[in-house]
Design an enzyme around this catalytic site. Structure first.
Site, PDB file in Angstrom:
ATOM      1  N   LYS A  29      -0.744  14.989  10.673  1.00 36.36           N
ATOM      2  CA  LYS A  29      -0.541  16.080  11.573  1.00 36.36           C
ATOM      3  C   LYS A  29      -1.639  16.508  12.339  1.00 36.36           C
ATOM      4  O   LYS A  29      -1.425  16.625  13.844  1.00 36.36           O
ATOM      5  CB  LYS A  29       0.243  17.461  10.912  1.00 36.36           C
ATOM      6  CG  LYS A  29       0.944  18.126  11.710  1.00 36.36           C
ATOM      7  CD  LYS A  29       1.622  19.340  10.789  1.00 36.36           C
ATOM      8  CE  LYS A  29       2.779  18.636   9.990  1.00 36.36           C
ATOM      9  NZ  LYS A  29       3.038  19.605   8.770  1.00 36.36           N
ATOM     10  N   ARG A 102      -0.215  25.167   8.298  1.00 35.29           N
ATOM     11  CA  ARG A 102       0.610  23.735   8.112  1.00 35.29           C
ATOM     12  C   ARG A 102      -0.391  22.848   7.359  1.00 35.29           C
ATOM     13  O   ARG A 102      -1.362  22.672   7.386  1.00 35.29           O
ATOM     14  CB  ARG A 102       1.037  23.193   9.465  1.00 35.29           C
ATOM     15  CG  ARG A 102       1.418  24.197  10.624  1.00 35.29           C
ATOM     16  CD  ARG A 102       1.569  23.566  12.017  1.00 35.29           C
ATOM     17  NE  ARG A 102       2.609  22.536  12.091  1.00 35.29           N
ATOM     18  CZ  ARG A 102       2.912  21.942  13.198  1.00 35.29           C
ATOM     19  NH1 ARG A 102       2.044  21.992  13.914  1.00 35.29           N
ATOM     20  NH2 ARG A 102       4.022  21.099  13.076  1.00 35.29           N
ATOM     21  N   GLY A 111       8.503  17.337   4.223  1.00 34.33           N
ATOM     22  CA  GLY A 111       9.049  18.535   3.554  1.00 34.33           C
ATOM     23  C   GLY A 111       8.553  18.505   2.432  1.00 34.33           C
ATOM     24  O   GLY A 111       8.793  19.662   1.479  1.00 34.33           O
ATOM     25  N   MET A 113       4.947  19.247   1.608  1.00 33.03           N
ATOM     26  CA  MET A 113       4.165  20.292   1.531  1.00 33.03           C
ATOM     27  C   MET A 113       4.675  21.627   2.280  1.00 33.03           C
ATOM     28  O   MET A 113       5.738  21.363   3.066  1.00 33.03           O
ATOM     29  CB  MET A 113       2.787  19.652   2.493  1.00 33.03           C
ATOM     30  CG  MET A 113       2.138  18.542   1.701  1.00 33.03           C
ATOM     31  SD  MET A 113       1.802  18.549  -0.019  1.00 33.03           S
ATOM     32  CE  MET A 113       0.327  19.575   0.156  1.00 33.03           C
ATOM     33  N   ARG A 369       4.429  12.188  15.502  1.00 37.24           N
ATOM     34  CA  ARG A 369       4.071  10.931  14.477  1.00 37.24           C
ATOM     35  C   ARG A 369       4.800   9.918  14.753  1.00 37.24           C
ATOM     36  O   ARG A 369       5.945   9.752  15.288  1.00 37.24           O
ATOM     37  CB  ARG A 369       4.169  11.561  12.983  1.00 37.24           C
ATOM     38  CG  ARG A 369       5.701  12.092  12.830  1.00 37.24           C
ATOM     39  CD  ARG A 369       5.840  12.479  11.506  1.00 37.24           C
ATOM     40  NE  ARG A 369       7.260  13.031  11.147  1.00 37.24           N
ATOM     41  CZ  ARG A 369       7.509  14.148  10.542  1.00 37.24           C
ATOM     42  NH1 ARG A 369       6.497  14.786   9.922  1.00 37.24           N
ATOM     43  NH2 ARG A 369       8.635  14.574  10.612  1.00 37.24           N
ATOM     44  N   HIS A 487      16.741  16.981   5.871  1.00 36.40           N
ATOM     45  CA  HIS A 487      15.804  16.389   4.939  1.00 36.40           C
ATOM     46  C   HIS A 487      16.381  15.036   4.346  1.00 36.40           C
ATOM     47  O   HIS A 487      15.941  14.058   4.101  1.00 36.40           O
ATOM     48  CB  HIS A 487      15.656  17.442   3.908  1.00 36.40           C
ATOM     49  CG  HIS A 487      15.055  16.788   2.534  1.00 36.40           C
ATOM     50  ND1 HIS A 487      15.450  16.409   1.625  1.00 36.40           N
ATOM     51  CD2 HIS A 487      13.603  16.588   2.598  1.00 36.40           C
ATOM     52  CE1 HIS A 487      14.609  16.242   0.698  1.00 36.40           C
ATOM     53  NE2 HIS A 487      13.302  16.178   1.166  1.00 36.40           N
ATOM     54  N   SER A 802       5.350 -27.299  -8.599  1.00 41.08           N
ATOM     55  CA  SER A 802       6.046 -26.260  -8.590  1.00 41.08           C
ATOM     56  C   SER A 802       5.762 -24.954  -9.619  1.00 41.08           C
ATOM     57  O   SER A 802       5.987 -25.259 -10.717  1.00 41.08           O
ATOM     58  CB  SER A 802       7.485 -26.426  -8.103  1.00 41.08           C
ATOM     59  OG  SER A 802       8.139 -25.231  -8.086  1.00 41.08           O
ATOM     60  N   CYS A 869       8.457 -21.288  -7.766  1.00 41.31           N
ATOM     61  CA  CYS A 869      10.219 -21.359  -7.606  1.00 41.31           C
ATOM     62  C   CYS A 869      10.485 -20.113  -8.362  1.00 41.31           C
ATOM     63  O   CYS A 869      11.643 -20.204  -8.588  1.00 41.31           O
ATOM     64  CB  CYS A 869      10.658 -22.714  -8.003  1.00 41.31           C
ATOM     65  SG  CYS A 869      10.304 -23.135  -9.464  1.00 41.31           S
ATOM     66  N   TYR A 889       4.641 -23.853   0.064  1.00 42.62           N
ATOM     67  CA  TYR A 889       5.765 -23.195   0.376  1.00 42.62           C
ATOM     68  C   TYR A 889       6.059 -22.367  -0.777  1.00 42.62           C
ATOM     69  O   TYR A 889       5.484 -22.465  -1.797  1.00 42.62           O
ATOM     70  CB  TYR A 889       7.108 -24.265   0.457  1.00 42.62           C
ATOM     71  CG  TYR A 889       7.308 -25.003  -0.767  1.00 42.62           C
ATOM     72  CD1 TYR A 889       8.411 -24.305  -1.810  1.00 42.62           C
ATOM     73  CD2 TYR A 889       6.911 -26.219  -1.255  1.00 42.62           C
ATOM     74  CE1 TYR A 889       8.614 -24.892  -2.775  1.00 42.62           C
ATOM     75  CE2 TYR A 889       6.939 -26.827  -2.309  1.00 42.62           C
ATOM     76  CZ  TYR A 889       8.026 -26.316  -3.350  1.00 42.62           C
ATOM     77  OH  TYR A 889       8.090 -26.774  -4.349  1.00 42.62           O
TER      78      TYR A 889
HETATM   79  P1  ADP Z   1       6.476  19.824   8.221  1.00 44.20           P
HETATM   80  O1  ADP Z   1       5.488  18.837   7.672  1.00 44.20           O
HETATM   81  O2  ADP Z   1       7.545  20.041   7.185  1.00 44.20           O
HETATM   82  O3  ADP Z   1       7.117  18.977   9.322  1.00 44.20           O
HETATM   83  P2  ADP Z   1       5.248  21.619   9.817  1.00 44.20           P
HETATM   84  O4  ADP Z   1       3.961  22.062   9.745  1.00 44.20           O
HETATM   85  O5  ADP Z   1       5.730  20.661  11.180  1.00 44.20           O
HETATM   86  O6  ADP Z   1       6.060  21.254   8.684  1.00 44.20           O
HETATM   87  O7  ADP Z   1       6.116  22.916  10.271  1.00 44.20           O
HETATM   88  C1  ADP Z   1       7.509  22.882  10.225  1.00 44.20           C
HETATM   89  C2  ADP Z   1       7.957  23.559  11.507  1.00 44.20           C
HETATM   90  O8  ADP Z   1       7.483  24.820  11.807  1.00 44.20           O
HETATM   91  C3  ADP Z   1       7.857  22.975  12.768  1.00 44.20           C
HETATM   92  O9  ADP Z   1       8.821  21.996  12.835  1.00 44.20           O
HETATM   93  C4  ADP Z   1       7.661  23.766  13.808  1.00 44.20           C
HETATM   94  O10 ADP Z   1       9.068  24.108  14.490  1.00 44.20           O
HETATM   95  C5  ADP Z   1       7.340  25.171  13.235  1.00 44.20           C
HETATM   96  N1  ADP Z   1       5.984  25.550  13.361  1.00 44.20           N
HETATM   97  C6  ADP Z   1       4.726  25.192  12.650  1.00 44.20           C
HETATM   98  N2  ADP Z   1       3.799  25.569  13.580  1.00 44.20           N
HETATM   99  C7  ADP Z   1       4.168  26.285  14.634  1.00 44.20           C
HETATM  100  C8  ADP Z   1       3.456  27.229  15.446  1.00 44.20           C
HETATM  101  N3  ADP Z   1       2.231  27.219  15.593  1.00 44.20           N
HETATM  102  N4  ADP Z   1       4.410  27.698  16.452  1.00 44.20           N
HETATM  103  C9  ADP Z   1       5.709  27.564  16.329  1.00 44.20           C
HETATM  104  N5  ADP Z   1       6.302  26.985  15.448  1.00 44.20           N
HETATM  105  C10 ADP Z   1       5.641  26.262  14.449  1.00 44.20           C
HETATM  106 MG    MG Z   2       6.728  19.096  11.199  1.00 46.83          MG
HETATM  107 MG    MG Z   3       7.747  21.926   5.865  1.00 41.87          MG
END
Ligand code: ADP
Ligand code: MG
Ligand code: MG
Length: 950
Positions: A29, A102, A111, A113, A369, A487, A802, A869, A889
């Site tokens: 990220k 984040r 989902g 972390m 990503r 999810h 073989s 085989c 092979y």
């Molecule tokens: P995940 O790893 O679960 O995707 P994120 O770090 O991407 O977690 O955060 C989840 C959501 O939180 C993101 O999809 C985004 O919509 C929202 N988010 C994260 N950072 C910001 C920010 N600086 N401003 C607005 N929304 C945010």
């Molecule tokens: Mg995200």
């Molecule tokens: Mg999350």
């Protein structure tokens, strides 16, 4: 003085300290945010922020959960830079900067972390936010979200508090919210008023103190550092650890933390938040695909709280078709978003998964990503991107994981049975293919039932990271809520699992023991359901599954064309019948690596040959046995001939009789009596003869070549059948190329003994048919360690090897394959062994036997043909090993042939990348062509002096 290490990487304002290549340090990220913000080709609107490196995570765990001394100052400096760019100050009561905290590991762990939004809101700063935005409703909504996320992630989970009665603080607060909504008669949380939210915030705080015994921190810096610590702590949380185990992500990688200035999608109706894919991750189509919610924040889309709306017409589905698209609602912003996705895809040269937020009519990019995709989509995207010249052939080939091809070959619900059945519900097709199983309603049950050997389908309202284990153990997943980016959909897509989400027709009962559909069907726990993950249809009962039709999959064919250009290793199949052989040829098999003669004594149509075989086994004298063999001969010949015919001159390795004879002795009295009549002996005598065949350890007993040593006439009959079958086809103007394979050998002398028979029969057959020659090879399986160790000698007689890796593994480890169930799981759990050696070749040990055997064998006979085989021939890692040890092979079951072809191509590409000059696949191919009759003369082997001993 030593330079202080850099722990904090800034991004924003058109520049960034980091970039995409720094995933190990910044997490996926953080690295991609830096790339989007700072790369001259992108410079997308990314809210400024900074990333704390994974090295800090490592330090944190190595130093009793503390940070390096320099961190604080670096964070303060970076925070000041954000403040400068945004024009707000963190903790400023008049106009506060808010941030998100984040997480981000090297590889995305959806989902797994924790993310905390709106950090920096306190009793004091909220007043400033209200004044500045003139939007108290928004401010209190942001505040209640912060309390919810923070108390859950930081104060409970990261603190390691086990919720009482399994009900965590988030669930408790969620119930308060639902309660408030109900009391006020609101359908959505956006309908709550300022006063409602204010009251809710007070209630939340009281609950947090009551349940967790601590007050929600009212200090912005305490919140910030609490958030940072929680991200690091969550790396070792149960769900992250579970996910890592399944995905084989090393524990040592650690996570980075990104702190980023907030933008708000929940400030009103000119705000929105969404998730989109630059191409459709469900089928690979090159169309922008995504979902969004107006006036919402962060995870609302993914969490499936409200039904997300489609970003464009293309993204509409049954649940969302009535909702306005982003394209129609905010055309200008949609165009910007669409433009960004095109630039991102061009830049990354791969499908991107994008998170965005719109604040008061301004678009912000929050994440990108490489998007997860199912196998069908992976194949289509790889081949289409190659055609679009976005990627080269090698990249295209490497884009599809061999395991993903399995999905294209995966069974689906039998269309005929589907037509006859009436679906009980329809949801969104999140993971293709068909599946059937018994309905279970919790992840725990899924795990328990599956452990008992039950096939289950996990039915939930929605899934969360806690369910990952149960999802993994289920045949398929069905959720009643959530969209294509939920999810469940995300995780299933990553695994290539059949999955239906957002099935609003399904209502799960309160006790979670059954569900009812709108059509009135009721499915209780343990009852069978069948899912069509490609159409989203749900059926009652257990519908049959059938194999898919690849003839109509153009992308698959394109990929196979690319793959065949790149690979060196040939791919054959293990097939015992003309039907299997034909199927395998359709999948691209280039020969048969294992045709087991004994198959004709099992199953359909085996009565007559089996009877004759038994007669042979029960014979006492050579005369009796010869008579029985003569009768058996035409059956064996026609059986082999049919398969040789289908293979049209491609090599067919026929293995002589392998199993211990005792396996074929009849047990029921009637059959015994019939046999007695035929042989002219009474049943008592017959039973005595049968008992005489009994062995204590038949797998190590009288089987394989040992039968041919004691009963040369058995070998003779089989060899005659093989050569006559081939000879007759040739006389008919067809092609045939049998390879006679002697099983279970351990010494050269065994091969020499049997070869004398082969040579004698060969001459007789040529004479009988009036042919000058019948092409064939004589060789052996290498499945006993002694054979591998004496391979240099074995190759004096054998023209091919073989490797029978099932037995070689069994005997090399001393593990009885039939008995590993009682201990192998512990071996894997305790990491005594990294993988099941019966699935993936144990390179360290068994692989060494193979490597040694090939080297010695080719030292004696440079053009020795070598294949495999065992079941390993269809395992992609093992196929790559086979390439590296320069086998000619691999051979595997018909359905694994495409997988082996792909793995072989990837092995060649990886090989080339590892040693560019030495062994280019092209060079190997050319070398192979130059040598005689497609038998490559391996330079390395040829340069060694043959160690021929007489
Ligand atoms: P995940 O790893 O679960 O995707 P994120 O770090 O991407 O977690 O955060 C989840 C959501 O939180 C993101 O999809 C985004 O919509 C929202 N988010 C994260 N950072 C910001 C920010 N600086 N401003 C607005 N929304 C945010
Ligand atoms: Mg995200
Ligand atoms: Mg999350």
């Amino acid at each position: 003085m030593a330079k202080t290490p850099k722990y904090v990487y800034f991004f924003g304002g058109g520049r960034a300290d980091g970039n995409e290549s720094m995933k190990n340090l910044l997490g996926g990220k953080g690295a991609n945010l830096a790339e989007m913000a700072g790369h001259p080709a992108l410079r997308l609107p990314v809210p400024p922020g900074f990333t704390i490196t994974t090295e800090v995570c490592t330090h944190y765990y190595e130093h009793k959960r503390t940070y390096p001394g320099e961190l604080k100052a670096q964070v303060t400096k970076a925070l000041a830079e954000i403040e400068r760019l945004v024009g707000k100050k963190f903790g400023d009561p008049a106009d506060p900067l808010l941030v998100s905290v984040r997480s981000g590991a090297r590889r995305s762990m959806p989902g797994m972390m924790e993310t905390v939004l709106n950090v920096g809101l306190t009793e004091q700063t909220i007043q400033g936010l209200i004044k500045k935005t003139n939007n108290p409703r928004f401010a209190y909504d942001a505040y209640r979200r912060l309390i919810m996320m923070y108390s859950d992630v930081v104060m409970e989970k990261a603190a390691g508090i086990e919720p009482k009665g399994g009900k965590g603080i988030r669930k408790i607060l969620d119930e308060r919210l639902e309660h408030m909504k109900r009391a006020k008669g609101c359908a959505n949380d956006t309908d709550l008023t300022v006063e409602d939210l204010k009251a809710l915030v007070a209630e939340f705080k009281a609950k947090v103190r009551e349940v967790l015994g601590k007050a929600f921190p009212d200090d912005p810096h305490e919140q910030l550092w609490g958030g940072i610590g929680a991200v690091f702590a969550s790396w070792n949380g149960k769900r992250a650890v579970d996910y890592r185990r399944i995905e084989k992500i090393p524990d040592a990688w650690g996570t980075a933390v990104t702190v980023q200035s907030m933008v708000f999608g929940n400030m009103g109706d000119d705000c929105a938040t969404g998730v989109a894919f630059s191409r459709n991750p469900g089928n690979g189509e090159n169309s922008f695909y995504g979902e969004y919610l107006v006036n919402a924040q962060g995870e609302d889309v993914v969490a499936g709280i409200r039904t997300p709306a489609p970003i464009n017409d293309y993204s509409k589905n049954a649940q969302s078709e009535h909702l306005p698209t982003l394209e129609s609602l905010m055309p200008e912003l949609y165009k910007q978003l669409d433009d960004n996705r095109k630039r991102l895809e061009k830049h990354y040269k791969d499908m991107q998964d994008i998170e965005f937020t719109i604040q008061n009519g301004v678009l912000y990019m929050l994440q990108c990503r490489v998007g997860k995709r199912n196998g069908v989509a992976a194949v289509r995207m790889a081949t289409e991107m190659h055609k679009e010249r976005l990627i080269d052939i090698h990249t295209a080939i490497m884009r599809v994981a061999p395991g993903q091809l399995v999905e294209l070959l995966l069974p689906m619900l039998d269309p005929k049975a589907e037509k006859a059945a009436a679906p009980i519900a329809k949801g969104l097709p999140a993971g293709p293919g068909g599946a059937r199983g018994r309905a279970v309603f919790s992840s725990k049950d899924a795990v328990e039932w599956a452990a008992r050997g039950e096939k289950v389908i996990l039915v939930r309202e929605e899934t969360s990271p806690e369910d990952v284990d149960g999802m993994h153990k289920s045949q398929a997943i069905l959720t009643s809520k959530g969209g294509m980016t939920s999810h469940a959909a995300l995780v299933a897509r990553g695994w290539g699992k059949c999955c239906i989400v957002g099935c609003a027709d399904v209502e799960i009962a309160g006790d979670e023991k059954s569900f009812r559909t709108k059509k009135g069907a009721v499915v209780r726990e343990g009852e069978w359901v069948s899912l069509n993950g490609t159409s989203g249809l749900v059926y009652e009962g257990s519908l049959p599954l059938v194999d898919v039709d690849l003839d109509h999959n153009a992308s698959f064919k394109d990929l196979m064309k690319l793959v065949d250009k790149a690979r060196v290793l040939k791919v054959r199949t293990n097939a015992d019948t003309p039907r299997d052989a034909a199927q395998a040829v359709k999948f691209g098999a280039e020969g048969i690596g294992l045709f087991r003669t004994e198959h004709m004594f099992y199953g359909e149509g085996s009565d007559k040959p089996l009877f004759l075989l038994r007669k042979m086994i029960m014979s006492k004298t050579l005369e009796e046995r010869r008579r029985a063999l003569d009768e058996l001969f035409p059956h064996v010949k026609s059986d082999i001939k049919a398969t040789l015919d289908v293979m049209e001159g491609m090599p067919v390795t026929v293995r002589l009789l392998d199993p211990p004879l005792h396996e074929f002795v009849p047990h029921d009295e009637q059959k015994l009596a019939a046999l007695g009549r035929e042989l002219g002996v009474d049943t008592a005598e017959l039973r005595r003869r049968a008992e005489g065949l009994h062995e204590n350890n038949p797998m190590l007993g009288h089987r394989g070549v040992r039968l041919g040593i004691t009963y040369p006439e058995v070998t003779e009959m089989q060899v005659r059948a093989i050569l006559e079958a081939a000879g007759e086809l040739i006389k008919d103007g067809k092609k045939a190329f049998p390879e006679i394979m002697i099983p279970v050998t351990s010494a050269l002398s065994e091969l020499v003994d049997q070869k004398a028979i082969v040579e004698r029969v060969y001459k007789q057959t040529c004479a009988k048919l009036g042919l000058r020659r019948i092409p064939f090879l004589y060789g052996t399986m290498i499945e006993i360690p002694r054979a591998a160790l004496t391979a240099g000698r074995m190759a004096e007689s054998a023209e091919f090897f073989s490797f029978g890796t099932n037995d070689l593994t069994q005997m090399g480890f001393g593990f009885s394959r039939d008995d590993i169930g009682s201990f192998l799981p512990d071996y894997l759990d305790k990491k005594i062994l990294p993988t099941d050696p019966f699935q993936t070749i144990d390179e360290e040990g068994i692989g060494e036997l193979i490597r040694f055997g090939i080297e010695r064998g080719r030292a004696t006979r440079p053009d020795l043909k070598v294949g495999i085989c065992g079941e390993h021939g269809g395992d992609s890692d093992s196929v790559k090993f086979c390439h590296r040890v320069r086998m000619n092979y691999v051979s595997c079951s018909p359905f694994r042939v495409p997988i082996a072809r792909l793995a072989a191509a990837q092995a060649a590409i990886e090989d080339q990348a590892a040693a560019p000059a030495a062994k280019k696949p092209a060079a190997r191919k050319a070398a192979a062509k130059k040598s005689v009759a497609g038998k490559p003369a391996k330079k390395a082997a040829a340069s060694k002096k043959p160690v021929r001993r007489k």
